[in-house]
Design a protein around this motif. Structure first.
Motif, mmCIF file in Angstrom:
data_model
loop_
_atom_site.group_PDB
_atom_site.id
_atom_site.type_symbol
_atom_site.label_atom_id
_atom_site.label_comp_id
_atom_site.label_asym_id
_atom_site.label_seq_id
_atom_site.Cartn_x
_atom_site.Cartn_y
_atom_site.Cartn_z
ATOM 1 N N GLU A 85 -2.673 0.647 3.634
ATOM 2 C CA GLU A 85 -2.869 1.937 2.967
ATOM 3 C C GLU A 85 -4.245 2.007 2.316
ATOM 4 O O GLU A 85 -4.717 1.038 1.721
ATOM 5 C CB GLU A 85 -1.790 2.155 1.905
ATOM 6 C CG GLU A 85 -1.882 3.509 1.216
ATOM 7 C CD GLU A 85 -0.768 3.737 0.212
ATOM 8 O OE1 GLU A 85 -0.875 4.673 -0.600
ATOM 9 O OE2 GLU A 85 0.219 2.960 0.245
ATOM 10 N N VAL A 86 -4.887 3.169 2.433
ATOM 11 C CA VAL A 86 -6.199 3.400 1.833
ATOM 12 C C VAL A 86 -5.998 3.921 0.411
ATOM 13 O O VAL A 86 -5.362 4.955 0.201
ATOM 14 C CB VAL A 86 -7.013 4.417 2.657
ATOM 15 C CG1 VAL A 86 -8.375 4.662 2.008
ATOM 16 C CG2 VAL A 86 -7.177 3.927 4.088
ATOM 17 N N SER A 87 -6.538 3.197 -0.569
ATOM 18 C CA SER A 87 -6.390 3.613 -1.966
ATOM 19 C C SER A 87 -7.590 4.416 -2.458
ATOM 20 O O SER A 87 -7.455 5.288 -3.316
ATOM 21 C CB SER A 87 -6.187 2.390 -2.866
ATOM 22 O OG SER A 87 -7.292 1.506 -2.763
ATOM 23 N N SER A 88 -8.771 4.128 -1.930
ATOM 24 C CA SER A 88 -9.971 4.880 -2.298
ATOM 25 C C SER A 88 -11.028 4.649 -1.231
ATOM 26 O O SER A 88 -10.853 3.824 -0.330
ATOM 27 C CB SER A 88 -10.502 4.450 -3.677
ATOM 28 O OG SER A 88 -10.925 3.095 -3.652
ATOM 29 N N VAL A 89 -12.125 5.382 -1.347
ATOM 30 C CA VAL A 89 -13.199 5.305 -0.359
ATOM 31 C C VAL A 89 -14.531 5.201 -1.085
ATOM 32 O O VAL A 89 -14.738 5.863 -2.106
ATOM 33 C CB VAL A 89 -13.192 6.546 0.563
ATOM 34 C CG1 VAL A 89 -14.353 6.502 1.535
ATOM 35 C CG2 VAL A 89 -11.880 6.633 1.326
ATOM 36 N N SER A 141 -12.208 11.713 1.639
ATOM 37 C CA SER A 141 -11.144 12.255 0.791
ATOM 38 C C SER A 141 -9.856 12.458 1.577
ATOM 39 O O SER A 141 -8.763 12.319 1.036
ATOM 40 C CB SER A 141 -11.593 13.580 0.172
ATOM 41 O OG SER A 141 -11.760 14.575 1.175
ATOM 42 N N VAL A 169 -7.690 9.047 1.811
ATOM 43 C CA VAL A 169 -7.050 8.445 0.640
ATOM 44 C C VAL A 169 -5.543 8.696 0.698
ATOM 45 O O VAL A 169 -5.089 9.826 0.860
ATOM 46 C CB VAL A 169 -7.643 9.021 -0.662
ATOM 47 C CG1 VAL A 169 -6.898 8.474 -1.882
ATOM 48 C CG2 VAL A 169 -9.122 8.694 -0.761
ATOM 49 N N GLY A 170 -4.769 7.617 0.590
ATOM 50 C CA GLY A 170 -3.317 7.712 0.670
ATOM 51 C C GLY A 170 -2.770 7.577 2.074
ATOM 52 O O GLY A 170 -1.554 7.432 2.250
ATOM 53 N N LEU A 224 -13.639 1.741 3.351
ATOM 54 C CA LEU A 224 -12.290 2.041 2.900
ATOM 55 C C LEU A 224 -11.810 0.912 1.997
ATOM 56 O O LEU A 224 -11.837 -0.261 2.386
ATOM 57 C CB LEU A 224 -11.348 2.181 4.098
ATOM 58 C CG LEU A 224 -11.774 3.149 5.204
ATOM 59 C CD1 LEU A 224 -10.707 3.203 6.287
ATOM 60 C CD2 LEU A 224 -12.056 4.529 4.648
ATOM 61 N N ASN A 225 -11.387 1.263 0.791
ATOM 62 C CA ASN A 225 -10.821 0.294 -0.138
ATOM 63 C C ASN A 225 -9.302 0.342 -0.002
ATOM 64 O O ASN A 225 -8.679 1.368 -0.264
ATOM 65 C CB ASN A 225 -11.252 0.617 -1.568
ATOM 66 C CG ASN A 225 -12.766 0.684 -1.702
ATOM 67 O OD1 ASN A 225 -13.470 -0.187 -1.199
ATOM 68 N ND2 ASN A 225 -13.270 1.714 -2.358
ATOM 69 N N GLY A 255 -11.068 10.205 -5.469
ATOM 70 C CA GLY A 255 -10.922 8.765 -5.301
ATOM 71 C C GLY A 255 -12.079 8.144 -4.567
ATOM 72 O O GLY A 255 -11.942 7.101 -3.953
ATOM 73 N N LEU A 256 -13.247 8.799 -4.611
ATOM 74 C CA LEU A 256 -14.419 8.303 -3.912
ATOM 75 C C LEU A 256 -15.395 7.711 -4.910
ATOM 76 O O LEU A 256 -15.453 8.114 -6.067
ATOM 77 C CB LEU A 256 -15.118 9.432 -3.142
ATOM 78 C CG LEU A 256 -14.235 10.255 -2.206
ATOM 79 C CD1 LEU A 256 -15.049 11.378 -1.594
ATOM 80 C CD2 LEU A 256 -13.658 9.383 -1.122
#
Length: 221
Positions: free
Chosen positions: A189-193, A92, A95-96, A204-205, A14-15
């Motif tokens: 919440e972090v969905s991707s980086v 990584s 994420v989540g 952090l996305n 998810g990066l």
């Protein structure tokens, strides 16, 4: 042994990686070129007027300097690659996860709740007010004193106990002195980086579409 993340593994975690610009090295003289020039000069010098010892030692010193700079550059490149790898591994792992960041706007999910925190120096009369997209107050909360400050949880209900529609809501503090407004940190919440170029901070996305730097995170949950 931990493997160094490649582009494929970074994508699977998810990066995303910012594109790096590459500069052409054509026309640059390296260590081998410098040594070749010096030996060619020695080979073709006039035997009746050999190179002065001082000049020869000066060229040797220049050669050593060039060699040392190249070794230092290689060391910095290795360090940058190591930091980049550590950044990818850290990204990584986030994420989540949920993080606390300074914010005044939050997205309420379906059947979701919102958690936040105030600094330890927030006054005892401080209250949290939730406003809808039109700026109308829908709920006022009394935060709870904790070891790290004051925390609050909004269950997504209005003052009448009715479930509010999902969407963006604004969070503000009330009941404090006019010259002091304690900063609010909201849980998201972090969905991707996104991995920036060398020297740039990890971004952090968040699930609500916002993007923040890792340095803004106050707590990882």
């Amino acid at each position: 042994m931990t493997a160094i993340p490649t582009n494929s593994t970074i994508d699977s975690l998810g990066l995303s990686v910012a594109q790096k610009s590459t500069a052409s090295t054509q026309g640059e003289l390296g260590q081998d070129d410098f040594l070749l020039l010096m030996t060619t000069q020695l080979r073709n010098q006039d035997p009746t007027q050999p190179m002065d010892n001082g000049a020869f030692l000066g060229q040797l010193a220049q050669f050593s300097t060039v060699s040392g700079i190249q070794e230092m550059q290689a060391g910095f490149a290795d360090l940058a690659n190591s930091l980049y790898t550590n950044q990818a591994l850290l990204g990584s792992s986030l994420v989540g996860r949920k993080v606390l960041i300074p914010a005044t706007t939050v997205t309420l999910a379906e059947q979701g709740t919102i958690q936040g925190q105030l600094p330890a120096d927030a006054g005892p009369d401080t209250r949290i007010r939730i406003l809808d997209a039109a700026g109308q107050p829908v709920r006022t909360l009394a935060p709870t004193r904790t070891e790290n400050g004051m925390s609050f949880t909004w269950d997504g209900l209005d003052a009448n106990g009715e479930r509010l529609a999902p969407g963006d809501y604004r969070v503000e503090t009330v009941g404090t002195a006019r010259n002091y407004a304690p900063g609010i940190a909201l849980e998201m919440e972090v969905s991707s980086v996104s991995l920036g170029r060398t020297g740039q901070a990890l971004r952090l996305n968040l699930a609500n579409g916002q993007s923040v730097e890792l340095t803004q995170v106050q707590q990882i949950r």
